[in-house]
Design a protein around this motif. Structure first.
Motif, PDB file in Angstrom:
ATOM      1  N   ASP A 237       0.810  -1.218   0.000  1.00  0.00           N
ATOM      2  CA  ASP A 237       0.000   0.000   0.000  1.00  0.00           C
ATOM      3  C   ASP A 237       0.843   1.266   0.000  1.00  0.00           C
ATOM      4  O   ASP A 237       0.389   2.321   0.433  1.00  0.00           O
ATOM      5  N   GLN A 238       2.060   1.185  -0.492  1.00  0.00           N
ATOM      6  CA  GLN A 238       2.952   2.338  -0.462  1.00  0.00           C
ATOM      7  C   GLN A 238       2.536   3.414  -1.456  1.00  0.00           C
ATOM      8  O   GLN A 238       1.838   3.154  -2.438  1.00  0.00           O
ATOM      9  N   SER A 239       2.958   4.650  -1.169  1.00  0.00           N
ATOM     10  CA  SER A 239       2.836   5.747  -2.124  1.00  0.00           C
ATOM     11  C   SER A 239       4.208   6.378  -2.278  1.00  0.00           C
ATOM     12  O   SER A 239       5.009   6.401  -1.326  1.00  0.00           O
ATOM     13  N   MET A 240       4.504   6.866  -3.474  1.00  0.00           N
ATOM     14  CA  MET A 240       5.795   7.483  -3.756  1.00  0.00           C
ATOM     15  C   MET A 240       5.591   8.888  -4.296  1.00  0.00           C
ATOM     16  O   MET A 240       4.740   9.095  -5.175  1.00  0.00           O
ATOM     17  N   THR A 241       6.370   9.834  -3.785  1.00  0.00           N
ATOM     18  CA  THR A 241       6.290  11.220  -4.229  1.00  0.00           C
ATOM     19  C   THR A 241       7.700  11.738  -4.455  1.00  0.00           C
ATOM     20  O   THR A 241       8.544  11.669  -3.547  1.00  0.00           O
ATOM     21  N   GLU A 242       7.951  12.258  -5.658  1.00  0.00           N
ATOM     22  CA  GLU A 242       9.278  12.818  -5.945  1.00  0.00           C
ATOM     23  C   GLU A 242       9.293  14.300  -5.583  1.00  0.00           C
ATOM     24  O   GLU A 242       8.410  15.064  -5.976  1.00  0.00           O
ATOM     25  N   GLU A 243      10.297  14.692  -4.815  1.00  0.00           N
ATOM     26  CA  GLU A 243      10.445  16.068  -4.352  1.00  0.00           C
ATOM     27  C   GLU A 243      11.149  16.918  -5.404  1.00  0.00           C
ATOM     28  O   GLU A 243      11.799  16.396  -6.319  1.00  0.00           O
ATOM     29  N   PRO A 244      11.033  18.254  -5.302  1.00  0.00           N
ATOM     30  CA  PRO A 244      11.685  19.135  -6.282  1.00  0.00           C
ATOM     31  C   PRO A 244      13.192  18.924  -6.391  1.00  0.00           C
ATOM     32  O   PRO A 244      13.778  19.127  -7.462  1.00  0.00           O
ATOM     33  N   ASP A 245      13.842  18.519  -5.293  1.00  0.00           N
ATOM     34  CA  ASP A 245      15.299  18.318  -5.341  1.00  0.00           C
ATOM     35  C   ASP A 245      15.686  16.952  -5.889  1.00  0.00           C
ATOM     36  O   ASP A 245      16.868  16.604  -5.938  1.00  0.00           O
ATOM     37  N   GLY A 246      14.687  16.134  -6.306  1.00  0.00           N
ATOM     38  CA  GLY A 246      14.970  14.820  -6.875  1.00  0.00           C
ATOM     39  C   GLY A 246      14.904  13.686  -5.884  1.00  0.00           C
ATOM     40  O   GLY A 246      15.016  12.512  -6.268  1.00  0.00           O
ATOM     41  N   SER A 247      14.737  13.997  -4.606  1.00  0.00           N
ATOM     42  CA  SER A 247      14.616  12.928  -3.615  1.00  0.00           C
ATOM     43  C   SER A 247      13.237  12.272  -3.719  1.00  0.00           C
ATOM     44  O   SER A 247      12.315  12.833  -4.315  1.00  0.00           O
ATOM     45  N   LEU A 248      13.104  11.090  -3.116  1.00  0.00           N
ATOM     46  CA  LEU A 248      11.877  10.313  -3.220  1.00  0.00           C
ATOM     47  C   LEU A 248      11.325  10.054  -1.825  1.00  0.00           C
ATOM     48  O   LEU A 248      12.040   9.559  -0.937  1.00  0.00           O
ATOM     49  N   ILE A 249      10.047  10.394  -1.625  1.00  0.00           N
ATOM     50  CA  ILE A 249       9.368  10.140  -0.357  1.00  0.00           C
ATOM     51  C   ILE A 249       8.500   8.899  -0.518  1.00  0.00           C
ATOM     52  O   ILE A 249       7.678   8.814  -1.426  1.00  0.00           O
ATOM     53  N   VAL A 250       8.686   7.918   0.371  1.00  0.00           N
ATOM     54  CA  VAL A 250       7.902   6.689   0.371  1.00  0.00           C
ATOM     55  C   VAL A 250       7.088   6.643   1.659  1.00  0.00           C
ATOM     56  O   VAL A 250       7.646   6.811   2.755  1.00  0.00           O
ATOM     57  N   ARG A 251       5.789   6.416   1.529  1.00  0.00           N
ATOM     58  CA  ARG A 251       4.900   6.364   2.696  1.00  0.00           C
ATOM     59  C   ARG A 251       4.070   5.077   2.674  1.00  0.00           C
ATOM     60  O   ARG A 251       3.626   4.637   1.613  1.00  0.00           O
ATOM     61  N   PHE A 252       3.873   4.521   3.863  1.00  0.00           N
ATOM     62  CA  PHE A 252       2.960   3.392   4.039  1.00  0.00           C
ATOM     63  C   PHE A 252       2.684   3.251   5.532  1.00  0.00           C
ATOM     64  O   PHE A 252       3.268   3.979   6.358  1.00  0.00           O
TER      65      PHE A 252
END
Length: 332
Positions: A274-289
């Protein structure tokens, strides 16, 4: 007619023969990845190519196509393809590797039965081609450490779950000096670094519990059947933990930030269903679950060195903070 379309009609004939109630237009669209109109054209072509097909409407007024199963020559005419035989061999090897010897045995029996239905010359050629295909694909074994499975214990668990029967186990808990006998109702297995049996105590409140297989000293089938919990979903239950281990107090939101140079690699992983992924403006990746199992998360995060940062929960952030290394030469 193109070779591809002919092959699709033969595959459709397999489906219409194998399924007791036949095949519907929706199932055709799902199998072949086509739209509704294309499925209708396939059905008309199928009727023309196989005049013995039975066409009827089911209880939901959906049209279904079914081929009679009375002619065994259909299997011999179709044959067993090398890719299909290789897939069976691979599935049997995976089952054996993952500690499911009963499944491996049944897959091998199915393989032999299918080959026995083929003319001997075709069967020999298919076996040789499948062996070459397996070798070309490099499928041999899964590298890395793994737990050695107790085949006899797994056999008892499989038989109990199939019936289903209650199990009488001698189980040594994490804080138990000596094993204690328990009567449980098995509902499924969780595979991972450690393997767990999901079961509910027969005299409990119906709550599912996890029992580590390596802590089960003995297991025998009790002469008592039980009614499975039809509302229990093993996949949903398993998704509440990062791995097979689960702690109620740890369950909650989890947020990780992967550095820009690790984003491409992290996107290839499914850390949680059930993860979600969001790419930040600086190119980093946020993973949430949301999940439990901080220790297993820490074990996994260690492989990423200092390319990952735990934003929440705070307890997990504290666990990994002093173990984030910058000298790992590669990412997982």
């Amino acid at each position: 007619m193109s070779y591809t379309k002919a092959a699709d009609l033969l595959r459709l004939a397999d489906m219409a023969t194998a399924r007791f109630d036949g095949v519907s237009l929706q199932e055709i669209t799902e199998e072949f990845g086509c739209d509704h109109r294309t499925a209708q054209r396939m059905a008309r072509a199928f009727e023309a190519a196989f005049p013995q097909v039975e066409v009827k409407d089911d209880e939901d007024r959906r049209r279904r196509w079914r081929l009679p199963r009375s002619d065994p020559r259909w299997l011999q005419a179709q044959g067993l393809r090398d890719s299909e035989l290789a897939a069976l061999d691979m599935a049997a090897q995976r089952a054996e590797r993952d500690g499911a010897p009963d499944e491996a045995k049944h897959l091998c029996a199915l393989r032999d039965r299918l080959l026995a239905a083929m003319p001997s010359s075709l069967a020999r050629r298919t076996e040789a081609d499948a062996e070459a295909l397996l070798e070309a694909q490099g499928f041999a074994s899964r590298p890395g450490p793994r737990i050695v499975a107790d085949a006899s214990l797994l056999g008892v668990l499989t038989e109990a779950m199939r019936a289903p029967w209650r199990l009488r186990v001698s189980y040594r808990g994490a804080r138990d000096d000596r094993p204690r006998e328990r009567l449980i109702e098995p509902h499924g297995l969780l595979l991972g670094t450690r393997r767990y049996l999901v079961a509910r105590p027969a005299d409990g409140d119906g709550t599912m519990r996890r029992f580590r297989l390596d802590r089960i000293e003995t297991a025998e089938i009790a002469a008592e059947s039980f009614r499975r919990d039809l509302d229990f979903d093993l996949a949903a239950y398993a998704s509440r933990a990062f791995g097979p281990y689960y702690v109620d107090d740890e369950y909650g939101p989890v947020t990780w930030r992967f550095s820009p140079d690790a984003t491409a690699t992290a996107r290839q992983f499914v850390f949680h269903p059930d993860q979600s992924m969001t790419e930040e403006p600086d190119g980093s990746l946020i993973v949430r679950f949301e999940a439990s199992g901080h220790l297993e998360m820490a074990w996994h995060l260690y492989m990423w060195g200092n390319r990952v940062e735990v934003l929440e929960p705070a307890t997990l952030r504290e666990m990994v903070h002093h173990h984030r290394r910058a000298d790992f030469p590669v990412l997982p």
